[in-house]
Design a protein around this motif. Sequence first.
Motif, PDB file in Angstrom:
ATOM      1  N   PRO A   1       1.753   5.260   8.342  1.00  0.00           N
ATOM      2  CA  PRO A   1       2.606   4.498   7.429  1.00  0.00           C
ATOM      3  C   PRO A   1       2.024   4.488   6.015  1.00  0.00           C
ATOM      4  O   PRO A   1       0.802   4.442   5.838  1.00  0.00           O
ATOM      5  CB  PRO A   1       2.602   3.090   8.032  1.00  0.00           C
ATOM      6  N   ALA A   2       2.889   4.529   5.029  1.00  0.00           N
ATOM      7  CA  ALA A   2       2.454   4.449   3.645  1.00  0.00           C
ATOM      8  C   ALA A   2       1.962   3.038   3.330  1.00  0.00           C
ATOM      9  O   ALA A   2       2.350   2.069   3.990  1.00  0.00           O
ATOM     10  CB  ALA A   2       3.609   4.822   2.718  1.00  0.00           C
TER      11      ALA A   2
ATOM     12  N   SER B   1       1.434  10.204   2.628  1.00  0.00           N
ATOM     13  CA  SER B   1       2.345   9.675   3.654  1.00  0.00           C
ATOM     14  C   SER B   1       3.787  10.072   3.376  1.00  0.00           C
ATOM     15  O   SER B   1       4.568  10.311   4.302  1.00  0.00           O
ATOM     16  CB  SER B   1       2.227   8.144   3.724  1.00  0.00           C
ATOM     17  N   ARG B   2       4.149  10.136   2.107  1.00  0.00           N
ATOM     18  CA  ARG B   2       5.528  10.482   1.741  1.00  0.00           C
ATOM     19  C   ARG B   2       5.748  11.997   1.660  1.00  0.00           C
ATOM     20  O   ARG B   2       6.889  12.440   1.450  1.00  0.00           O
ATOM     21  CB  ARG B   2       5.892   9.834   0.409  1.00  0.00           C
TER      22      ARG B   2
ATOM     23  N   GLU C   1      -0.468   6.983  -0.379  1.00  0.00           N
ATOM     24  CA  GLU C   1       0.983   6.851  -0.517  1.00  0.00           C
ATOM     25  C   GLU C   1       1.639   8.221  -0.686  1.00  0.00           C
ATOM     26  O   GLU C   1       2.660   8.533  -0.048  1.00  0.00           O
ATOM     27  CB  GLU C   1       1.303   5.957  -1.720  1.00  0.00           C
TER      28      GLU C   1
ATOM     29  N   GLN D   1       4.653   0.487   3.111  1.00  0.00           N
ATOM     30  CA  GLN D   1       5.184   0.042   4.400  1.00  0.00           C
ATOM     31  C   GLN D   1       4.227  -0.950   5.063  1.00  0.00           C
ATOM     32  O   GLN D   1       4.660  -1.944   5.659  1.00  0.00           O
ATOM     33  CB  GLN D   1       5.404   1.250   5.311  1.00  0.00           C
TER      34      GLN D   1
ATOM     35  N   PRO E   1       6.131   9.569   9.292  1.00  0.00           N
ATOM     36  CA  PRO E   1       5.826   8.259   8.706  1.00  0.00           C
ATOM     37  C   PRO E   1       5.394   7.231   9.745  1.00  0.00           C
ATOM     38  O   PRO E   1       4.626   6.313   9.433  1.00  0.00           O
ATOM     39  CB  PRO E   1       7.151   7.864   8.035  1.00  0.00           C
TER      40      PRO E   1
ATOM     41  N   ASP F   1       2.057   0.313  11.269  1.00  0.00           N
ATOM     42  CA  ASP F   1       1.958  -0.419  10.003  1.00  0.00           C
ATOM     43  C   ASP F   1       1.295  -1.778  10.222  1.00  0.00           C
ATOM     44  O   ASP F   1       0.439  -2.207   9.439  1.00  0.00           O
ATOM     45  CB  ASP F   1       3.336  -0.579   9.358  1.00  0.00           C
TER      46      ASP F   1
END
Length: 275
Positions: free
Chosen positions: A43-44, A32-33, A29, A47, A39, A234
């Motif tokens: 994807p986190a 990813s951020r 997380e 997400q 993103p 995602d």
Amino acid sequence: MMQQQSAIVRTYRRIERAIVPVLVLAGWEIFSRSGVLPPALLPAPSQVLRAWADWVFATDGNTQTYSGTWILDTLASAGRVFAGFAIAGALGVALGMAIGWSRSVEKLIEPVLQVLRPIPPVSWIPLAIIWFGIADKPAIFLVFLGAFFPILLSTIHGVKTCDRNLLRAGAMVGGSPGKLLRHIVFPAALPSIFSGLRIAIGSAWMLTVTAEMVAVKSGVGYVLWDSYYFLRYDLVIAAMASIGLLGYLSDFAIRLSMARVLHWQRGSTISGREG
């Protein structure tokens, strides 16, 4: 003091399985951020969870045509897995018992099997499509191929490693070959057979996903491949996680069956450890 330490140990044992997954998800997380990658490319977890929730429960429609279809996709894939796995299990155990027990059967059949075994199941996809068309049958065929050989070889190993003293004792009391197979050899081979089943169920899930990407227009594998074309990574990761979860649950079911069938082995293992 001792009570506090024991309480801490009990708490740790309850959460120890979750420590590494939580750390991996937290690191994922954060990365990813961080903006190192776009993103859309990575994807986190939050997400992915949002897409997965909509795929399962139709929460907000962000997965569009796949919103709320997870159960149907899962049932489609599971049906192919268990159909191919059941055929492979029945044939693999029966043939493995015959090859392990009879030298003449081994000499007759094993050379052909050893030639076929190294061929990757995915290489059969073109022929499977030609023979069976675009439907469930090619996926079931590929699952069968992927699951058959682990079960077969594990069964042969279990039969060949059966304690010969037990066979001699059974023959001395008048046991026929059929009775020896049924009451001595088969129970002795069961631990190896279950090991083969556990390997085979993992191969079965891998092969059905591969088949759904190419030869079938439904199932978790098809969702994964279709989402890739639309850059919905995602949903791709959610499909991958679904496959892992379904594979884990399938293996867990086999382990439960193994624990129930081989309860005598669990007792001997525990006593051996204590000794």
